[in-house]
Design a protein around this motif. Structure first.
Motif, mmCIF file in Angstrom:
data_model
loop_
_atom_site.group_PDB
_atom_site.id
_atom_site.type_symbol
_atom_site.label_atom_id
_atom_site.label_comp_id
_atom_site.label_asym_id
_atom_site.label_seq_id
_atom_site.Cartn_x
_atom_site.Cartn_y
_atom_site.Cartn_z
ATOM 1 N N LEU A 24 0.718 -1.320 -0.092
ATOM 2 C CA LEU A 24 0.094 0.062 0.124
ATOM 3 C C LEU A 24 0.928 1.165 0.054
ATOM 4 C CD1 LEU A 24 -2.901 -1.182 2.333
ATOM 5 C CD2 LEU A 24 -3.101 -1.002 -0.044
ATOM 6 N N GLY A 25 2.031 1.169 0.807
ATOM 7 C CA GLY A 25 2.719 2.331 0.768
ATOM 8 C C GLY A 25 3.491 2.846 -0.542
ATOM 9 N N GLU A 26 3.965 1.563 -1.622
ATOM 10 C CA GLU A 26 4.549 1.968 -2.715
ATOM 11 C C GLU A 26 3.315 2.446 -3.700
ATOM 12 O OE1 GLU A 26 5.784 -1.977 -3.811
ATOM 13 O OE2 GLU A 26 7.938 -1.507 -2.867
ATOM 14 N N ALA A 27 2.000 1.949 -3.334
ATOM 15 C CA ALA A 27 1.086 2.405 -4.623
ATOM 16 C C ALA A 27 0.484 3.828 -3.942
ATOM 17 C CB ALA A 27 -0.217 1.525 -4.404
ATOM 18 N N ALA A 28 0.457 4.120 -2.830
ATOM 19 C CA ALA A 28 0.186 5.459 -2.500
ATOM 20 C C ALA A 28 1.054 6.651 -2.800
ATOM 21 C CB ALA A 28 -0.012 5.617 -0.771
ATOM 22 N N SER A 29 2.481 6.093 -2.588
ATOM 23 C CA SER A 29 3.631 6.929 -3.224
ATOM 24 C C SER A 29 3.382 7.176 -4.515
ATOM 25 C CB SER A 29 4.992 6.512 -2.930
ATOM 26 O OG SER A 29 6.011 7.352 -3.340
ATOM 27 N N GLU A 30 3.105 6.119 -5.260
ATOM 28 C CA GLU A 30 3.225 6.308 -6.847
ATOM 29 C C GLU A 30 1.734 7.250 -7.279
ATOM 30 O OE1 GLU A 30 3.789 6.075 -10.911
ATOM 31 O OE2 GLU A 30 5.195 5.479 -9.222
ATOM 32 N N LEU A 31 0.924 7.185 -6.579
ATOM 33 C CA LEU A 31 -0.551 7.930 -6.804
ATOM 34 C C LEU A 31 -0.064 9.317 -6.623
ATOM 35 C CD1 LEU A 31 -3.415 8.041 -7.537
ATOM 36 C CD2 LEU A 31 -3.764 7.737 -5.027
ATOM 37 N N ARG A 32 0.693 9.587 -5.324
ATOM 38 C CA ARG A 32 0.888 11.083 -5.138
ATOM 39 C C ARG A 32 1.703 11.702 -6.300
ATOM 40 N NH1 ARG A 32 2.231 8.691 -0.202
ATOM 41 N NH2 ARG A 32 0.391 8.759 1.326
ATOM 42 N N VAL A 33 2.635 10.991 -6.652
ATOM 43 C CA VAL A 33 3.512 11.482 -7.665
ATOM 44 C C VAL A 33 2.641 11.770 -8.953
ATOM 45 C CG1 VAL A 33 5.314 10.852 -9.536
ATOM 46 C CG2 VAL A 33 5.657 10.421 -6.940
ATOM 47 N N GLU A 34 2.063 10.603 -9.368
ATOM 48 C CA GLU A 34 1.198 10.876 -10.629
ATOM 49 C C GLU A 34 0.078 12.062 -10.488
ATOM 50 O OE1 GLU A 34 -0.745 7.140 -12.013
ATOM 51 O OE2 GLU A 34 1.110 6.192 -11.609
ATOM 52 N N VAL A 35 -0.430 12.198 -9.214
ATOM 53 C CA VAL A 35 -1.388 13.462 -9.046
ATOM 54 C C VAL A 35 -0.464 14.654 -9.251
ATOM 55 C CG1 VAL A 35 -2.748 14.742 -7.353
ATOM 56 C CG2 VAL A 35 -3.071 12.124 -7.810
ATOM 57 N N ALA A 36 0.472 14.929 -8.668
ATOM 58 C CA ALA A 36 1.414 15.919 -8.608
ATOM 59 C C ALA A 36 1.734 16.311 -10.275
ATOM 60 C CB ALA A 36 2.551 15.679 -7.808
ATOM 61 N N GLU A 37 2.033 15.315 -11.077
ATOM 62 C CA GLU A 37 2.203 15.304 -12.472
ATOM 63 C C GLU A 37 1.026 15.970 -13.012
ATOM 64 O OE1 GLU A 37 3.628 11.468 -13.446
ATOM 65 O OE2 GLU A 37 5.872 11.898 -12.858
ATOM 66 N N ARG A 38 0.080 15.352 -12.949
ATOM 67 C CA ARG A 38 -1.132 15.707 -13.520
ATOM 68 C C ARG A 38 -1.599 17.322 -13.306
ATOM 69 N NH1 ARG A 38 -4.904 10.731 -12.149
ATOM 70 N NH2 ARG A 38 -3.461 9.139 -13.013
ATOM 71 N N LEU A 39 -1.425 17.416 -11.819
ATOM 72 C CA LEU A 39 -1.627 18.944 -11.457
ATOM 73 C C LEU A 39 -0.788 19.901 -12.193
ATOM 74 C CD1 LEU A 39 -2.788 18.522 -7.900
ATOM 75 C CD2 LEU A 39 -4.435 19.169 -9.662
ATOM 76 N N ARG A 40 0.461 19.609 -12.457
ATOM 77 C CA ARG A 40 1.673 20.211 -12.984
ATOM 78 C C ARG A 40 1.081 20.382 -14.348
ATOM 79 N NH1 ARG A 40 5.376 17.948 -10.889
ATOM 80 N NH2 ARG A 40 5.543 18.844 -8.815
ATOM 81 N N GLU A 41 0.832 19.262 -15.400
ATOM 82 C CA GLU A 41 0.564 19.379 -16.444
ATOM 83 C C GLU A 41 -0.768 20.251 -16.897
ATOM 84 O OE1 GLU A 41 0.076 15.371 -17.614
ATOM 85 O OE2 GLU A 41 2.018 14.979 -17.560
ATOM 86 N N SER A 42 -1.483 20.412 -15.974
ATOM 87 C CA SER A 42 -2.784 21.273 -16.266
ATOM 88 C C SER A 42 -2.625 22.513 -15.748
ATOM 89 C CB SER A 42 -3.927 20.614 -15.387
ATOM 90 O OG SER A 42 -3.841 20.413 -14.097
ATOM 91 N N GLY A 43 -1.315 22.770 -15.205
ATOM 92 C CA GLY A 43 -0.938 24.349 -14.755
ATOM 93 C C GLY A 43 -1.324 24.659 -13.430
ATOM 94 N N ILE A 44 -1.940 23.655 -12.792
ATOM 95 C CA ILE A 44 -2.255 23.992 -11.187
ATOM 96 C C ILE A 44 -1.163 24.219 -10.301
ATOM 97 C CG2 ILE A 44 -3.666 23.198 -9.371
ATOM 98 C CD1 ILE A 44 -5.597 22.176 -11.497
ATOM 99 N N LEU A 45 -0.232 23.143 -10.482
ATOM 100 C CA LEU A 45 1.035 23.476 -9.811
ATOM 101 C C LEU A 45 2.012 24.004 -10.572
ATOM 102 C CD1 LEU A 45 1.262 20.211 -7.751
ATOM 103 C CD2 LEU A 45 0.724 22.151 -7.132
ATOM 104 N N GLU A 46 3.017 24.817 -10.276
ATOM 105 C CA GLU A 46 4.011 25.413 -11.019
ATOM 106 C C GLU A 46 5.150 24.419 -10.763
ATOM 107 O OE1 GLU A 46 4.919 29.265 -10.106
ATOM 108 O OE2 GLU A 46 2.778 29.857 -9.978
ATOM 109 N N SER A 47 6.027 24.239 -11.798
ATOM 110 C CA SER A 47 7.277 23.605 -11.828
ATOM 111 C C SER A 47 8.251 24.566 -11.288
ATOM 112 C CB SER A 47 7.732 23.246 -13.235
ATOM 113 O OG SER A 47 6.883 22.278 -13.770
ATOM 114 N N ARG A 48 9.014 24.009 -10.504
ATOM 115 C CA ARG A 48 10.384 24.842 -9.734
ATOM 116 C C ARG A 48 11.421 24.266 -10.158
ATOM 117 N NH1 ARG A 48 8.078 26.784 -4.031
ATOM 118 N NH2 ARG A 48 6.211 27.381 -4.588
#
Length: 73
Positions: A49-73
């Protein structure tokens, strides 16, 4: 996993961009200045579950960045 976003964010757009490949995204809380989004996914068999949760967090951050909601630093 959950993420807090400003209320000025296009919440419908966020939900659509996060609800892909079987993931389910919902607004679970509205505050005076931010919304809390929850994203759920079934953990693949054989993965912790820890690995799956970590992967989900990374993917959510990537999607938010791709849609312009999170800024890349």
């Amino acid at each position: 996993m959950t993420a807090r976003l400003p209320l000025e964010t296009d919440l419908r757009g966020v939900l659509q961009s996060l609800s892909v490949d079987g993931d389910v995204a919902r607004v679970v809380e509205l505050g005076t200045s931010e919304a809390t989004i929850a994203v759920r996914r079934r953990a693949p068999e054989g993965r912790s579950l820890g690995e799956a949760a970590s992967e989900l967090r990374v993917e959510v951050a990537e999607r938010l960045r791709e849609s312009g909601i999170l800024e890349s630093r």
